[in-house]
Design an enzyme around this catalytic site. Structure first.
Site, PDB file in Angstrom:
ATOM      1  N   ALA A 132     -19.514  16.854  -6.605  1.00  0.00           N
ATOM      2  CA  ALA A 132     -20.551  16.021  -5.994  1.00  0.00           C
ATOM      3  C   ALA A 132     -20.474  14.580  -6.489  1.00  0.00           C
ATOM      4  O   ALA A 132     -20.113  14.325  -7.630  1.00  0.00           O
ATOM      5  CB  ALA A 132     -21.929  16.602  -6.311  1.00  0.00           C
ATOM      6  N   ARG A 172     -22.076   9.398 -12.063  1.00  0.00           N
ATOM      7  CA  ARG A 172     -23.123   8.639 -12.761  1.00  0.00           C
ATOM      8  C   ARG A 172     -23.976   9.518 -13.668  1.00  0.00           C
ATOM      9  O   ARG A 172     -24.389   9.109 -14.734  1.00  0.00           O
ATOM     10  CB  ARG A 172     -24.006   7.919 -11.754  1.00  0.00           C
ATOM     11  CG  ARG A 172     -23.239   6.801 -11.068  1.00  0.00           C
ATOM     12  CD  ARG A 172     -24.091   6.031 -10.142  1.00  0.00           C
ATOM     13  NE  ARG A 172     -25.174   5.381 -10.888  1.00  0.00           N
ATOM     14  CZ  ARG A 172     -26.140   4.708 -10.310  1.00  0.00           C
ATOM     15  NH1 ARG A 172     -26.170   4.600  -9.016  1.00  0.00           N
ATOM     16  NH2 ARG A 172     -27.080   4.142 -11.033  1.00  0.00           N
ATOM     17  N   HIS A 186     -28.577  26.028  -6.606  1.00  0.00           N
ATOM     18  CA  HIS A 186     -28.909  25.808  -8.014  1.00  0.00           C
ATOM     19  C   HIS A 186     -29.324  27.106  -8.699  1.00  0.00           C
ATOM     20  O   HIS A 186     -28.759  27.475  -9.730  1.00  0.00           O
ATOM     21  CB  HIS A 186     -30.013  24.769  -8.172  1.00  0.00           C
ATOM     22  CG  HIS A 186     -29.551  23.381  -7.873  1.00  0.00           C
ATOM     23  ND1 HIS A 186     -30.424  22.318  -7.852  1.00  0.00           N
ATOM     24  CD2 HIS A 186     -28.333  22.870  -7.587  1.00  0.00           C
ATOM     25  CE1 HIS A 186     -29.756  21.210  -7.561  1.00  0.00           C
ATOM     26  NE2 HIS A 186     -28.485  21.531  -7.388  1.00  0.00           N
ATOM     27  N   LYS A 235     -31.984  18.787 -10.094  1.00  0.00           N
ATOM     28  CA  LYS A 235     -33.224  19.336  -9.594  1.00  0.00           C
ATOM     29  C   LYS A 235     -33.106  19.643  -8.109  1.00  0.00           C
ATOM     30  O   LYS A 235     -32.312  18.997  -7.437  1.00  0.00           O
ATOM     31  CB  LYS A 235     -34.368  18.370  -9.895  1.00  0.00           C
ATOM     32  CG  LYS A 235     -34.150  16.975  -9.352  1.00  0.00           C
ATOM     33  CD  LYS A 235     -35.067  15.982 -10.036  1.00  0.00           C
ATOM     34  CE  LYS A 235     -34.736  14.584  -9.688  1.00  0.00           C
ATOM     35  NZ  LYS A 235     -33.395  14.149  -9.869  1.00  0.00           N
TER      36      LYS A 235
END
Length: 146
Positions: A17, A22, A83, A101
């Site tokens: 991803a 970052r 997730h 999240k």
């Protein structure tokens, strides 16, 4: 008696991803940690990510990455609906987890993940940095001051 320096974390990445550069790659590098492995739905995508970010090796599946004995910490930036299941799989495999999240799709899934972390004795953390952001701290100061 001198204390030994902490060992670098050995990190495995689920998926390639864009947020990973970052949110994980730069901070891991600045902390002296190792990016041991990456797996993606498409192995060529994992290979390109590894080449671009200095990840040591790739795996052909997320399950292979979780089975890698050198990976001790898993970063999960997968699609939101993935997730919970992959956090649960990583914790069950005895890996520490940093997840984007939301950490789960619903309350039942969240309870399963929490229980897996407690049972396995691993650390589990959702990447919810806002609580620690200077702007949030300042907001709390202002609210507390009336």
């Amino acid at each position: 008696m001198s204390e030994s320096a902490p060992q670098p974390l050995r990190i495995g990445i689920l998926g390639a991803a864009r947020i990973t550069e970052r949110a994980l790659v730069a901070p891991a590098r600045s902390g002296g940690h190792r990016l041991v492995a990456v797996a993606a739905r498409d192995r060529s995508r994992a290979e390109a990510f590894a080449a671009a970010h200095g990840v040591e090796r790739t795996h052909g599946s997320y399950a292979e990455l979780l089975a890698d004995p050198e990976v001790e910490v898993v970063y999960n930036p997968l699609a939101n609906g993935l997730h919970g299941p992959w956090n649960l799989a990583a914790l069950t495999a005895g890996k520490h987890v940093l997840t984007e999240k939301p950490s789960a799709s619903n309350a039942d899934e969240a309870r399963e993940v929490r229980e897996a972390a407690a049972t396995s004795g691993t650390a589990f953390m959702e990447a919810f940095h806002y609580l620690f952001h200077p702007v949030t701290r300042r907001l709390h100061e202002l609210l507390a001051s009336g």
